[in-house]
Design a protein around this motif. Structure first.
Motif, mmCIF file in Angstrom:
data_model
loop_
_atom_site.group_PDB
_atom_site.id
_atom_site.type_symbol
_atom_site.label_atom_id
_atom_site.label_comp_id
_atom_site.label_asym_id
_atom_site.label_seq_id
_atom_site.Cartn_x
_atom_site.Cartn_y
_atom_site.Cartn_z
ATOM 1 N N LEU A 285 0.857 -1.185 0.000
ATOM 2 C CA LEU A 285 0.000 0.000 0.000
ATOM 3 C C LEU A 285 0.899 1.243 0.000
ATOM 4 O O LEU A 285 1.367 1.684 1.056
ATOM 5 N N PRO A 286 1.151 1.823 -1.166
ATOM 6 C CA PRO A 286 2.131 2.912 -1.275
ATOM 7 C C PRO A 286 1.816 4.146 -0.439
ATOM 8 O O PRO A 286 2.736 4.845 0.007
ATOM 9 N N ALA A 287 0.549 4.444 -0.196
ATOM 10 C CA ALA A 287 0.192 5.668 0.536
ATOM 11 C C ALA A 287 0.736 5.673 1.961
ATOM 12 O O ALA A 287 0.911 6.736 2.554
ATOM 13 N N HIS A 288 1.007 4.512 2.517
ATOM 14 C CA HIS A 288 1.552 4.409 3.871
ATOM 15 C C HIS A 288 3.016 3.958 3.870
ATOM 16 O O HIS A 288 3.536 3.526 4.897
ATOM 17 N N ASP A 289 3.659 4.070 2.723
ATOM 18 C CA ASP A 289 5.005 3.519 2.564
ATOM 19 C C ASP A 289 6.043 4.631 2.459
ATOM 20 O O ASP A 289 6.479 4.991 1.373
ATOM 21 N N HIS A 290 6.470 5.160 3.607
ATOM 22 C CA HIS A 290 7.471 6.218 3.583
ATOM 23 C C HIS A 290 8.804 5.671 3.075
ATOM 24 O O HIS A 290 9.203 4.554 3.395
ATOM 25 N N SER A 291 9.460 6.450 2.260
ATOM 26 C CA SER A 291 10.762 6.113 1.677
ATOM 27 C C SER A 291 10.735 4.832 0.844
ATOM 28 O O SER A 291 11.780 4.237 0.592
ATOM 29 N N GLU A 292 9.545 4.380 0.459
ATOM 30 C CA GLU A 292 9.387 3.198 -0.398
ATOM 31 C C GLU A 292 9.969 1.924 0.218
ATOM 32 O O GLU A 292 10.355 0.985 -0.488
ATOM 33 N N ILE A 293 9.999 1.874 1.552
ATOM 34 C CA ILE A 293 10.569 0.723 2.248
ATOM 35 C C ILE A 293 9.862 -0.569 1.850
ATOM 36 O O ILE A 293 10.493 -1.593 1.540
ATOM 37 N N THR A 294 8.543 -0.527 1.866
ATOM 38 C CA THR A 294 7.754 -1.726 1.585
ATOM 39 C C THR A 294 7.892 -2.154 0.133
ATOM 40 O O THR A 294 8.017 -3.354 -0.164
ATOM 41 N N ALA A 295 7.865 -1.183 -0.765
ATOM 42 C CA ALA A 295 7.984 -1.507 -2.193
ATOM 43 C C ALA A 295 9.343 -2.125 -2.509
ATOM 44 O O ALA A 295 9.434 -3.064 -3.312
ATOM 45 N N PHE A 296 10.401 -1.621 -1.885
ATOM 46 C CA PHE A 296 11.730 -2.221 -2.075
ATOM 47 C C PHE A 296 11.749 -3.667 -1.572
ATOM 48 O O PHE A 296 12.299 -4.561 -2.228
ATOM 49 N N ALA A 297 11.132 -3.896 -0.398
ATOM 50 C CA ALA A 297 11.085 -5.254 0.139
ATOM 51 C C ALA A 297 10.293 -6.171 -0.787
ATOM 52 O O ALA A 297 10.700 -7.313 -1.044
ATOM 53 N N ALA A 298 9.186 -5.685 -1.299
ATOM 54 C CA ALA A 298 8.348 -6.491 -2.186
ATOM 55 C C ALA A 298 9.083 -6.846 -3.465
ATOM 56 O O ALA A 298 9.072 -8.008 -3.906
ATOM 57 N N ALA A 299 9.733 -5.859 -4.068
ATOM 58 C CA ALA A 299 10.498 -6.131 -5.291
ATOM 59 C C ALA A 299 11.582 -7.161 -5.022
ATOM 60 O O ALA A 299 11.839 -8.060 -5.843
ATOM 61 N N GLY A 300 12.202 -7.067 -3.859
ATOM 62 C CA GLY A 300 13.259 -8.015 -3.508
ATOM 63 C C GLY A 300 12.744 -9.436 -3.339
ATOM 64 O O GLY A 300 13.398 -10.399 -3.749
ATOM 65 N N MET A 301 11.567 -9.587 -2.736
ATOM 66 C CA MET A 301 11.005 -10.929 -2.564
ATOM 67 C C MET A 301 10.639 -11.545 -3.914
ATOM 68 O O MET A 301 10.857 -12.740 -4.153
ATOM 69 N N ILE A 302 10.085 -10.737 -4.807
ATOM 70 C CA ILE A 302 9.763 -11.240 -6.147
ATOM 71 C C ILE A 302 11.046 -11.638 -6.873
ATOM 72 O O ILE A 302 11.103 -12.679 -7.552
ATOM 73 N N TYR A 303 12.080 -10.827 -6.728
ATOM 74 C CA TYR A 303 13.386 -11.130 -7.328
ATOM 75 C C TYR A 303 13.914 -12.478 -6.848
ATOM 76 O O TYR A 303 14.449 -13.275 -7.633
ATOM 77 N N GLU A 304 13.747 -12.743 -5.555
ATOM 78 C CA GLU A 304 14.242 -14.012 -5.016
ATOM 79 C C GLU A 304 13.482 -15.184 -5.627
ATOM 80 O O GLU A 304 14.079 -16.222 -5.945
ATOM 81 N N PHE A 305 12.189 -15.029 -5.818
ATOM 82 C CA PHE A 305 11.434 -16.132 -6.409
ATOM 83 C C PHE A 305 11.857 -16.376 -7.853
ATOM 84 O O PHE A 305 12.037 -17.526 -8.267
ATOM 85 N N ILE A 306 12.025 -15.317 -8.621
ATOM 86 C CA ILE A 306 12.471 -15.490 -10.006
ATOM 87 C C ILE A 306 13.862 -16.125 -10.028
ATOM 88 O O ILE A 306 14.156 -16.989 -10.866
#
Length: 322
Positions: A285-306
């Protein structure tokens, strides 16, 4: 054969071009690809904070920093895989059952083509039509579910479809093989003492966050692998599996969660070598994601699966894609 891989960031800066996952080509094709990354920007199933419809865009924005070589798994993803950003699956905001039909219809050709789908949510309600599409083509699958909530309630506000019910519906519809399915990381206050027991009564193995701490990460990973066995497996990762310190931008945060490193450890050790049917990551939920912390974590988890998909091919001594 056409090979699809990210743009070379030594030739064009990361901030150039349209935002796609990991700078993969935006190409809604199923030809010559091993996997697709697709957004499902739907959040009508949310019960508290909403806005996860903007999750796929936020994940794409941060994913431009990802690089093709995974040093922990010792694999260069695109030596072994070809993949594209498939774009977003169209939904109907406010109409969950109609959106389910559109999502399922869009996914079925992906599964039929033998392509592994990687989905970005959206709230957790989207997992049900994903599983419907997979089961229609391949039959029931095992589930590895990383989450702070079991999402096995019978109803919420008297309604059967929302982000708190997808796995109960999936089990009732025969989409999952409960004997090979497991939920990991459950925690937080409950409405009654039977909430987690409900998941167990449905046939799922449940390892709570406290049990993970007591067992240790290595033993937890072993249990996950043992539970799944050789079955085809769908992995569903709710970003609130992570502690709010590492993922503040989510709809229903729960304290006492896991670090990004601990999540990476579990993915590396629990999921290596499994027979993947697909993967989703939900509830960013980007509206509550200061400094994009959550989005970075999410991208990283997807990267690990790929990366794990690539590792499977490497382990099978498959010739690298040229």
């Amino acid at each position: 054969m056409q090979k699809y891989q990210p743009a070379n960031s030594f030739e064009t800066p990361r901030f150039c071009g349209p935002r796609t996952f990991m700078r993969l080509p935006y190409k809604p094709t199923l030809q010559d690809v091993d996997f697709i990354v697709a957004g499902i920007p739907f959040d009508t199933g949310g019960s508290f904070r909403i806005g996860t419809r903007f999750g796929p865009g936020a994940i794409r924005n941060t994913s431009i920093l990802l690089r093709p070589y995974n040093p922990n798994l010792e694999v260069n993803i695109f030596d072994y895989l070809s993949g594209v950003d498939y774009g977003d699956i169209a939904v109907i905001p406010g109409y969950i059952e109609d959106s389910y039909e559109k999502i399922q219809k869009a996914i079925e050709p992906v599964i039929a083509a033998g392509v592994v789908p990687v989905f970005m949510g959206g709230d957790h309600s989207i997992t049900l039509p994903e599983l419907r599409a997979i089961a229609k083509v391949k039959g029931k699958v095992a589930l590895v579910h990383f989450d702070s909530h079991s999402d096995t309630w019978d109803a919420y506000f008297g309604k059967p479809y929302n982000h708190g019910t997808p796995f109960r519906r999936a089990l009732e519809e025969g989409l999952l093989d409960p004997d090979h399915s497991i939920q990991v990381g459950l925690r937080g206050p409950l409405y009654n003492p039977d909430d987690w027991q409900t998941a167990r009564n449905l046939g799922l193995e449940v390892v709570t966050a406290r049990q993970v701490r007591e067992l240790g990460l290595a033993e937890t990973a072993r249990r996950i692998k043992e539970r799944v066995g050789t079955q085809q497996v769908f992995i569903s990762f709710d970003i609130d599996f992570l502690d709010p310190a590492y993922a503040p931008g989510t709809g229903t945060p729960e304290i006492g969660g896991f670090t990004t490193w601990e999540a990476q450890y579990l993915l590396h050790h629990a999921l290596t070598g499994l027979n993947y049917a697909g993967f989703d990551l939900v509830e960013v939920l980007p509206a509550h994601d200061h400094s994009e912390i959550t989005a970075f974590a999410a991208a990283g988890m997807i990267y690990e699966f790929i990366s794990l998909m690539a590792l499977n091919k490497k382990a099978n001594n498959e010739i690298p894609v040229k």
